[in-house]
Scaffold this active site. Structure first.
Site, PDB file in Angstrom:
ATOM      1  N   GLU A  63      14.092  35.001   9.413  1.00  0.00           N
ATOM      2  CA  GLU A  63      13.004  35.974   9.557  1.00  0.00           C
ATOM      3  C   GLU A  63      13.526  37.399   9.394  1.00  0.00           C
ATOM      4  O   GLU A  63      14.563  37.761   9.951  1.00  0.00           O
ATOM      5  CB  GLU A  63      12.382  35.814  10.945  1.00  0.00           C
ATOM      6  CG  GLU A  63      11.272  36.802  11.258  1.00  0.00           C
ATOM      7  CD  GLU A  63      10.805  36.714  12.705  1.00  0.00           C
ATOM      8  OE1 GLU A  63       9.726  37.261  13.001  1.00  0.00           O
ATOM      9  OE2 GLU A  63      11.512  36.113  13.541  1.00  0.00           O
TER      10      GLU A  63
ATOM     11  N   LYS B 160       2.886  35.115   8.201  1.00  0.00           N
ATOM     12  CA  LYS B 160       2.729  34.638   9.569  1.00  0.00           C
ATOM     13  C   LYS B 160       1.312  34.849  10.078  1.00  0.00           C
ATOM     14  O   LYS B 160       0.740  35.920   9.920  1.00  0.00           O
ATOM     15  CB  LYS B 160       3.730  35.370  10.481  1.00  0.00           C
ATOM     16  CG  LYS B 160       3.763  34.845  11.914  1.00  0.00           C
ATOM     17  CD  LYS B 160       4.809  35.579  12.737  1.00  0.00           C
ATOM     18  CE  LYS B 160       4.859  35.035  14.162  1.00  0.00           C
ATOM     19  NZ  LYS B 160       5.814  35.772  15.006  1.00  0.00           N
TER      20      LYS B 160
ATOM     21  N   CYS C 165       9.024  32.331  13.523  1.00  0.00           N
ATOM     22  CA  CYS C 165       9.251  32.706  14.915  1.00  0.00           C
ATOM     23  C   CYS C 165       8.466  31.801  15.865  1.00  0.00           C
ATOM     24  O   CYS C 165       8.509  30.580  15.730  1.00  0.00           O
ATOM     25  CB  CYS C 165       8.925  34.178  15.107  1.00  0.00           C
ATOM     26  SG  CYS C 165       9.498  34.870  16.685  1.00  0.00           S
TER      27      CYS C 165
END
Length: 316
Positions: free
Chosen positions: A48, A111, A163
């Site tokens: 990430e 995301k 995440c």
């Protein structure tokens, strides 16, 4: 499904206090290029926000280096990078993204489930001061669209999440059903040397078991891991080490009962009497060192058998 794919998961081990400093940017990018060059695999994954700037600000040499490496390996590279694009009504939109480069046309995942106060500020008129006081960079992300397609790269169909999206099992069900592999990109440097990174590996093991898919976990400061379709830890790099975790991952197809039904059967087992009361049959489960789902507290044999069945059905 088919032959296993060779993979390299790059752990750059970039300290959080250096990650967003402008004077460290080139060192960070060259660190990942060097790790990628040492990897001769079909799929290479950077974590990430491996590129600590917006996608349109990435220096040309970095993209060219990654493209060359991917083409030489006959495969593809996925790397984490923030994006900003013009919005229709709300000005510029920013996304926490994963982007591919290599033998097939570039693909991306943005995301969807954002961290409040970390990636966006709720009730902004009241809490607009938080990013500055806590020194949180890029706290104005927008959520990516729902129903994003899986990435079709390196001969696999890869369901990407970023995440803490990995925490929400039911949100992974839809893309996992259409995928052969699961992939999580994370930066766990925020948690330092706490128990959180190890816990995140265990969460990833559960997602693998629930969906009957290999889970590839690519993180900045570790642990970085390859987890098989039964939730067993195949290989990992420990926290706060720099390196490339190289191995293979077998693609799978089909749907497990959990992937089909979600949490509802387990909730029925836990609360068979409904919300009106508690049951003496309530059950809690954990994963042992071999990746096997076992009981943590005593349960009826029928309950345990059903839970084991729910988490262990898939085809290679």
């Amino acid at each position: 499904m088919g032959s296993p794919v060779s993979v390299s998961l790059l752990q750059g081990n970039v300290p959080q206090d250096k990650k967003w400093r402008a004077d460290e940017t080139e060192n960070i990018l060259r660190n990942y290029v060097q790790l990628a060059r040492s990897s001769k695999t079909q799929l290479i994954v950077l974590p990430e926000t491996a590129a600590p700037m917006f996608f349109n600000e990435i220096p040309a040499w970095f993209g060219e280096e990654l493209a060359t490496i991917a083409l030489e390996n006959g495969g593809d590279i996925i790397f984490g990078v923030p994006e900003q694009i013009p919005g229709e009504a709300s000005g510029t939109l920013q996304f926490n993204s994963a982007v591919s480069i290599g033998n097939v046309p570039s693909q991306r995942y943005r995301k969807q489930h954002l961290v409040p106060f970390g990636e966006f500020i709720p009730f902004v008129t009241l809490f607009s001061w938080i990013p500055e006081v806590l020194q949180i960079p890029m706290a104005n992300f927008s959520a990516g669209a729902s129903g994003q397609p899986v990435m079709q790269i390196a001969g696999q169909r890869i369901a990407v999440n970023i995440c803490f999206e990995n925490v929400f099992g039911e949100e992974i069900i839809r893309p996992a059903a259409d995928a052969t592999l699961l992939l999580n990109l994370s930066n766990l440097a925020w948690f330092g040397r706490s128990l959180a990174p190890a816990q995140f590996v265990e969460i990833s093991q559960m997602r693998a078991m629930e969906n009957g898919r290999y889970m590839l976990l690519a993180t900045n400061t570790g642990p970085t891991a390859i987890i098989d379709a039964k939730g067993r830890l195949v290989k990992q790099i420990a926290g706060f080490e720099r390196g490339a975790l190289t191995g293979t991952a077998q693609g799978y197809k089909g749907r497990t009962p959990y992937n089909f039904a979600g949490n509802w059967p387990i909730l029925v087992l836990l609360f068979p009497d409904g919300l009106g009361g508690y049951s003496h049959n309530a059950a809690l489960f954990r994963i042992d060192e071999r990746g096997k789902l076992i009981k943590a507290y005593d349960v009826d044999r029928a309950d345990l058998a059903l839970a084991d069945y729910l988490y262990n059905k898939s085809e290679p």
